[in-house]
Write a protein that holds these residues in place. Structure first.
Motif, PDB file in Angstrom:
ATOM      1  N   PRO A  65      21.001 110.475   5.601  1.00  0.00           N
ATOM      2  CA  PRO A  65      22.455 110.654   5.687  1.00  0.00           C
ATOM      3  C   PRO A  65      23.231 109.436   5.160  1.00  0.00           C
ATOM      4  O   PRO A  65      24.244 109.588   4.477  1.00  0.00           O
ATOM      5  CB  PRO A  65      22.699 110.864   7.178  1.00  0.00           C
ATOM      6  N   GLU A  66      22.717 108.252   5.434  1.00  0.00           N
ATOM      7  CA  GLU A  66      23.423 107.034   5.010  1.00  0.00           C
ATOM      8  C   GLU A  66      23.384 106.847   3.492  1.00  0.00           C
ATOM      9  O   GLU A  66      24.407 106.558   2.861  1.00  0.00           O
ATOM     10  CB  GLU A  66      22.814 105.814   5.710  1.00  0.00           C
ATOM     11  N   THR A  67      22.209 107.013   2.869  1.00  0.00           N
ATOM     12  CA  THR A  67      22.119 106.821   1.419  1.00  0.00           C
ATOM     13  C   THR A  67      22.875 107.916   0.673  1.00  0.00           C
ATOM     14  O   THR A  67      23.506 107.649  -0.353  1.00  0.00           O
ATOM     15  CB  THR A  67      20.653 106.789   0.946  1.00  0.00           C
ATOM     16  N   ALA A  68      22.843 109.143   1.194  1.00  0.00           N
ATOM     17  CA  ALA A  68      23.589 110.235   0.565  1.00  0.00           C
ATOM     18  C   ALA A  68      25.100 109.995   0.688  1.00  0.00           C
ATOM     19  O   ALA A  68      25.851 110.285  -0.250  1.00  0.00           O
ATOM     20  CB  ALA A  68      23.213 111.567   1.196  1.00  0.00           C
ATOM     21  N   ARG A  69      25.537 109.458   1.812  1.00  0.00           N
ATOM     22  CA  ARG A  69      26.964 109.138   2.005  1.00  0.00           C
ATOM     23  C   ARG A  69      27.395 108.071   0.997  1.00  0.00           C
ATOM     24  O   ARG A  69      28.459 108.180   0.366  1.00  0.00           O
ATOM     25  CB  ARG A  69      27.218 108.647   3.428  1.00  0.00           C
ATOM     26  N   GLU A  70      26.566 107.040   0.808  1.00  0.00           N
ATOM     27  CA  GLU A  70      26.885 105.996  -0.169  1.00  0.00           C
ATOM     28  C   GLU A  70      26.952 106.566  -1.585  1.00  0.00           C
ATOM     29  O   GLU A  70      27.828 106.193  -2.365  1.00  0.00           O
ATOM     30  CB  GLU A  70      25.837 104.881  -0.099  1.00  0.00           C
ATOM     31  N   GLU A  71      26.043 107.469  -1.905  1.00  0.00           N
ATOM     32  CA  GLU A  71      26.056 108.113  -3.223  1.00  0.00           C
ATOM     33  C   GLU A  71      27.308 108.965  -3.389  1.00  0.00           C
ATOM     34  O   GLU A  71      27.926 108.989  -4.458  1.00  0.00           O
ATOM     35  CB  GLU A  71      24.794 108.960  -3.406  1.00  0.00           C
ATOM     36  N   ALA A  72      27.708 109.668  -2.330  1.00  0.00           N
ATOM     37  CA  ALA A  72      28.925 110.490  -2.384  1.00  0.00           C
ATOM     38  C   ALA A  72      30.152 109.617  -2.644  1.00  0.00           C
ATOM     39  O   ALA A  72      31.022 109.977  -3.441  1.00  0.00           O
ATOM     40  CB  ALA A  72      29.091 111.270  -1.087  1.00  0.00           C
ATOM     41  N   ILE A  73      30.211 108.468  -2.005  1.00  0.00           N
ATOM     42  CA  ILE A  73      31.337 107.551  -2.214  1.00  0.00           C
ATOM     43  C   ILE A  73      31.334 107.036  -3.650  1.00  0.00           C
ATOM     44  O   ILE A  73      32.383 106.953  -4.302  1.00  0.00           O
ATOM     45  CB  ILE A  73      31.278 106.390  -1.190  1.00  0.00           C
ATOM     46  N   ARG A  74      30.136 106.740  -4.185  1.00  0.00           N
ATOM     47  CA  ARG A  74      30.036 106.276  -5.569  1.00  0.00           C
ATOM     48  C   ARG A  74      30.502 107.362  -6.535  1.00  0.00           C
ATOM     49  O   ARG A  74      31.265 107.104  -7.467  1.00  0.00           O
ATOM     50  CB  ARG A  74      28.595 105.872  -5.884  1.00  0.00           C
ATOM     51  N   ILE A  75      30.079 108.597  -6.291  1.00  0.00           N
ATOM     52  CA  ILE A  75      30.461 109.718  -7.159  1.00  0.00           C
ATOM     53  C   ILE A  75      31.962 109.964  -7.072  1.00  0.00           C
ATOM     54  O   ILE A  75      32.624 110.203  -8.090  1.00  0.00           O
ATOM     55  CB  ILE A  75      29.667 110.984  -6.790  1.00  0.00           C
ATOM     56  N   LEU A  76      32.516 109.908  -5.867  1.00  0.00           N
ATOM     57  CA  LEU A  76      33.965 110.107  -5.704  1.00  0.00           C
ATOM     58  C   LEU A  76      34.750 109.052  -6.470  1.00  0.00           C
ATOM     59  O   LEU A  76      35.818 109.349  -7.018  1.00  0.00           O
ATOM     60  CB  LEU A  76      34.346 110.074  -4.226  1.00  0.00           C
ATOM     61  N   GLY A  77      34.241 107.825  -6.512  1.00  0.00           N
ATOM     62  CA  GLY A  77      34.890 106.784  -7.299  1.00  0.00           C
ATOM     63  C   GLY A  77      34.944 107.148  -8.771  1.00  0.00           C
ATOM     64  O   GLY A  77      35.953 106.930  -9.446  1.00  0.00           O
ATOM     65  N   GLY A  78      33.860 107.734  -9.273  1.00  0.00           N
ATOM     66  CA  GLY A  78      33.839 108.180 -10.664  1.00  0.00           C
ATOM     67  C   GLY A  78      34.771 109.353 -10.908  1.00  0.00           C
ATOM     68  O   GLY A  78      35.426 109.441 -11.944  1.00  0.00           O
ATOM     69  N   VAL A  79      34.867 110.250  -9.933  1.00  0.00           N
ATOM     70  CA  VAL A  79      35.746 111.411 -10.050  1.00  0.00           C
ATOM     71  C   VAL A  79      37.203 110.958 -10.131  1.00  0.00           C
ATOM     72  O   VAL A  79      37.987 111.489 -10.920  1.00  0.00           O
ATOM     73  CB  VAL A  79      35.525 112.392  -8.874  1.00  0.00           C
ATOM     74  N   VAL A  80      37.564 109.965  -9.328  1.00  0.00           N
ATOM     75  CA  VAL A  80      38.921 109.424  -9.372  1.00  0.00           C
ATOM     76  C   VAL A  80      39.201 108.849 -10.758  1.00  0.00           C
ATOM     77  O   VAL A  80      40.313 108.959 -11.271  1.00  0.00           O
ATOM     78  CB  VAL A  80      39.121 108.351  -8.270  1.00  0.00           C
ATOM     79  N   GLY A  81      38.182 108.276 -11.390  1.00  0.00           N
ATOM     80  CA  GLY A  81      38.318 107.727 -12.734  1.00  0.00           C
ATOM     81  C   GLY A  81      38.267 108.766 -13.836  1.00  0.00           C
ATOM     82  O   GLY A  81      38.354 108.430 -15.013  1.00  0.00           O
ATOM     83  N   GLY A  82      38.068 110.036 -13.498  1.00  0.00           N
ATOM     84  CA  GLY A  82      38.072 111.106 -14.498  1.00  0.00           C
ATOM     85  C   GLY A  82      36.708 111.701 -14.793  1.00  0.00           C
ATOM     86  O   GLY A  82      36.595 112.607 -15.614  1.00  0.00           O
ATOM     87  N   ALA A  83      35.652 111.220 -14.162  1.00  0.00           N
ATOM     88  CA  ALA A  83      34.310 111.759 -14.407  1.00  0.00           C
ATOM     89  C   ALA A  83      34.155 113.123 -13.731  1.00  0.00           C
ATOM     90  O   ALA A  83      34.851 113.434 -12.768  1.00  0.00           O
ATOM     91  CB  ALA A  83      33.253 110.802 -13.881  1.00  0.00           C
ATOM     92  N   ASP A  84      33.237 113.912 -14.249  1.00  0.00           N
ATOM     93  CA  ASP A  84      32.923 115.212 -13.659  1.00  0.00           C
ATOM     94  C   ASP A  84      31.405 115.371 -13.663  1.00  0.00           C
ATOM     95  O   ASP A  84      30.824 115.863 -14.625  1.00  0.00           O
ATOM     96  CB  ASP A  84      33.591 116.333 -14.456  1.00  0.00           C
ATOM     97  N   PRO A  85      30.722 114.929 -12.577  1.00  0.00           N
ATOM     98  CA  PRO A  85      29.259 114.956 -12.567  1.00  0.00           C
ATOM     99  C   PRO A  85      28.673 116.357 -12.701  1.00  0.00           C
ATOM    100  O   PRO A  85      27.617 116.526 -13.317  1.00  0.00           O
ATOM    101  CB  PRO A  85      28.875 114.330 -11.236  1.00  0.00           C
ATOM    102  N   ALA A  86      29.325 117.365 -12.168  1.00  0.00           N
ATOM    103  CA  ALA A  86      28.800 118.726 -12.283  1.00  0.00           C
ATOM    104  C   ALA A  86      28.848 119.187 -13.741  1.00  0.00           C
ATOM    105  O   ALA A  86      27.919 119.829 -14.230  1.00  0.00           O
ATOM    106  CB  ALA A  86      29.575 119.676 -11.381  1.00  0.00           C
ATOM    107  N   ALA A  87      29.916 118.859 -14.449  1.00  0.00           N
ATOM    108  CA  ALA A  87      30.021 119.230 -15.862  1.00  0.00           C
ATOM    109  C   ALA A  87      28.985 118.482 -16.692  1.00  0.00           C
ATOM    110  O   ALA A  87      28.457 119.020 -17.666  1.00  0.00           O
ATOM    111  CB  ALA A  87      31.426 118.936 -16.377  1.00  0.00           C
TER     112      ALA A  87
END
Length: 149
Positions: A65-87
Protein backbone atom coordinates in the motif's frame (compact mmCIF):
# COMPACT_ATOMS: atom_id res chain seq x y z
CA UNK A 1 -14.81 0.71 4.18
CA UNK A 2 -16.48 3.34 1.99
CA UNK A 3 -14.91 6.31 3.83
CA UNK A 4 -11.48 7.50 2.77
CA UNK A 5 -8.50 6.60 4.92
CA UNK A 6 -4.93 5.50 4.31
CA UNK A 7 -5.00 2.00 2.87
CA UNK A 8 -3.10 -0.51 4.98
CA UNK A 9 -2.26 -4.21 4.71
CA UNK A 10 -5.26 -5.16 6.84
CA UNK A 11 -7.57 -3.28 4.50
CA UNK A 12 -6.09 -5.00 1.46
CA UNK A 13 -6.37 -8.45 3.03
CA UNK A 14 -9.99 -7.76 4.06
CA UNK A 15 -11.14 -6.88 0.54
CA UNK A 16 -13.92 -9.08 -0.76
CA UNK A 17 -14.39 -9.89 -4.48
CA UNK A 18 -15.74 -6.90 -6.38
CA UNK A 19 -14.88 -4.43 -3.61
CA UNK A 20 -12.95 -1.16 -3.93
CA UNK A 21 -11.34 0.89 -1.18
CA UNK A 22 -10.20 4.48 -1.61
CA UNK A 23 -7.18 6.16 -0.07
CA UNK A 24 -6.69 9.72 1.16
CA UNK A 25 -4.67 10.43 -2.01
CA UNK A 26 -7.28 11.61 -4.55
CA UNK A 27 -8.08 8.89 -7.08
CA UNK A 28 -5.84 6.22 -5.54
CA UNK A 29 -7.40 2.96 -4.48
CA UNK A 30 -7.23 -0.81 -4.34
CA UNK A 31 -9.71 -3.30 -5.72
CA UNK A 32 -10.26 -7.00 -5.81
CA UNK A 33 -11.95 -8.33 -8.90
CA UNK A 34 -13.34 -11.88 -8.88
CA UNK A 35 -10.02 -13.55 -8.14
CA UNK A 36 -7.92 -13.37 -4.99
CA UNK A 37 -5.56 -10.83 -6.59
CA UNK A 38 -5.71 -7.23 -5.40
CA UNK A 39 -4.64 -4.43 -7.70
CA UNK A 40 -3.72 -0.82 -7.01
CA UNK A 41 -5.03 1.82 -9.39
CA UNK A 42 -5.25 5.53 -9.97
CA UNK A 43 -8.33 7.27 -11.36
CA UNK A 44 -7.63 10.72 -12.78
CA UNK A 45 -8.72 13.28 -15.37
CA UNK A 46 -6.60 14.50 -18.25
CA UNK A 47 -6.23 18.18 -19.14
CA UNK A 48 -9.00 17.67 -21.69
CA UNK A 49 -11.28 16.40 -18.91
CA UNK A 50 -11.26 12.75 -19.95
CA UNK A 51 -11.45 10.30 -17.06
CA UNK A 52 -8.82 7.55 -17.07
CA UNK A 53 -8.00 4.51 -14.94
CA UNK A 54 -4.34 3.59 -14.64
CA UNK A 55 -3.34 0.28 -13.08
CA UNK A 56 -0.28 0.67 -10.86
CA UNK A 57 0.20 -3.03 -10.17
CA UNK A 58 -0.82 -6.11 -8.24
CA UNK A 59 -0.47 -6.34 -4.49
CA UNK A 60 2.68 -8.20 -3.52
CA UNK A 61 6.33 -7.68 -4.31
CA UNK A 62 7.10 -4.86 -5.11
CA UNK A 63 3.70 -3.23 -4.51
CA UNK A 64 2.60 -2.61 -0.95
CA UNK A 65 0.00 0.00 0.00
CA UNK A 66 2.80 2.44 0.82
CA UNK A 67 4.84 1.97 -2.38
CA UNK A 68 1.70 2.06 -4.53
CA UNK A 69 0.60 5.29 -2.79
CA UNK A 70 4.01 6.86 -3.53
CA UNK A 71 3.73 5.79 -7.17
CA UNK A 72 0.22 7.26 -7.36
CA UNK A 73 1.52 10.59 -6.04
CA UNK A 74 4.35 10.51 -8.60
CA UNK A 75 1.91 9.77 -11.44
CA UNK A 76 -0.47 12.52 -10.28
CA UNK A 77 2.43 14.96 -10.42
CA UNK A 78 2.96 14.03 -14.05
CA UNK A 79 -0.76 14.34 -14.79
CA UNK A 80 -0.76 17.88 -13.39
CA UNK A 81 2.12 18.59 -15.79
CA UNK A 82 0.08 17.31 -18.76
CA UNK A 83 1.16 13.65 -18.92
CA UNK A 84 -1.35 10.89 -19.60
CA UNK A 85 0.07 7.51 -18.48
CA UNK A 86 -2.93 5.53 -19.73
CA UNK A 87 -2.59 7.03 -23.22
CA UNK A 88 1.12 6.22 -23.16
CA UNK A 89 0.30 2.56 -22.44
CA UNK A 90 -2.16 2.52 -25.34
CA UNK A 91 0.43 4.04 -27.68
CA UNK A 92 2.99 1.43 -26.62
CA UNK A 93 0.51 -1.39 -27.34
CA UNK A 94 -0.19 0.03 -30.80
CA UNK A 95 3.50 0.51 -31.66
CA UNK A 96 5.05 -1.58 -34.41
CA UNK A 97 7.08 -4.60 -33.39
CA UNK A 98 10.68 -5.17 -34.45
CA UNK A 99 9.45 -7.90 -36.82
CA UNK A 100 7.09 -5.45 -38.53
CA UNK A 101 9.88 -2.89 -38.86
CA UNK A 102 12.15 -5.55 -40.37
CA UNK A 103 9.47 -6.41 -42.93
CA UNK A 104 9.14 -2.73 -43.84
CA UNK A 105 12.93 -2.45 -44.19
CA UNK A 106 13.13 -5.51 -46.45
CA UNK A 107 10.25 -4.24 -48.62
CA UNK A 108 11.95 -0.84 -48.99
CA UNK A 109 15.30 -2.46 -49.71
CA UNK A 110 13.81 -4.69 -52.43
CA UNK A 111 12.09 -1.63 -53.93
CA UNK A 112 15.45 0.16 -54.11
CA UNK A 113 14.67 2.78 -51.44
CA UNK A 114 17.50 1.68 -49.10
CA UNK A 115 20.78 3.00 -50.38
CA UNK A 116 24.40 2.07 -49.70
CA UNK A 117 27.13 4.52 -48.66
CA UNK A 118 27.76 5.24 -52.31
CA UNK A 119 24.11 6.18 -52.91
CA UNK A 120 23.33 3.05 -54.94
CA UNK A 121 20.47 0.62 -54.31
CA UNK A 122 21.51 -2.56 -52.52
CA UNK A 123 22.49 -5.49 -54.74
CA UNK A 124 20.45 -8.69 -54.81
CA UNK A 125 23.19 -10.65 -53.03
CA UNK A 126 23.28 -8.11 -50.17
CA UNK A 127 19.49 -8.21 -49.90
CA UNK A 128 19.64 -12.00 -49.66
CA UNK A 129 22.17 -11.76 -46.79
CA UNK A 130 20.07 -9.07 -45.05
CA UNK A 131 16.92 -11.20 -45.38
CA UNK A 132 18.70 -14.27 -43.98
CA UNK A 133 20.01 -12.34 -40.98
CA UNK A 134 16.60 -10.85 -40.28
CA UNK A 135 14.79 -14.20 -40.53
CA UNK A 136 17.38 -16.26 -38.59
CA UNK A 137 18.57 -13.82 -35.95
CA UNK A 138 16.61 -10.61 -35.52
CA UNK A 139 13.02 -11.87 -35.74
CA UNK A 140 13.44 -14.93 -33.46
CA UNK A 141 15.28 -12.93 -30.78
CA UNK A 142 13.69 -9.48 -30.96
CA UNK A 143 10.67 -9.79 -33.24
CA UNK A 144 7.98 -9.47 -30.59
CA UNK A 145 9.46 -6.37 -28.92
CA UNK A 146 7.52 -3.17 -29.59
CA UNK A 147 9.43 -0.24 -30.99
CA UNK A 148 9.44 2.97 -28.95
CA UNK A 149 6.48 5.23 -29.82
Amino acid sequence: MSDRHRIGLRDVRALRPGEIIWDTVPGFGARRQKSAAVGYFLKYRTKEGRQRWHTIGRHGAPWTPETAREEAIRILGGVVGGADPAAEKIATRKAKTVAELCDLYLADAEAGRVLTRNGDAKKASTLLIDKGRVERHIKPLLGSIASPP
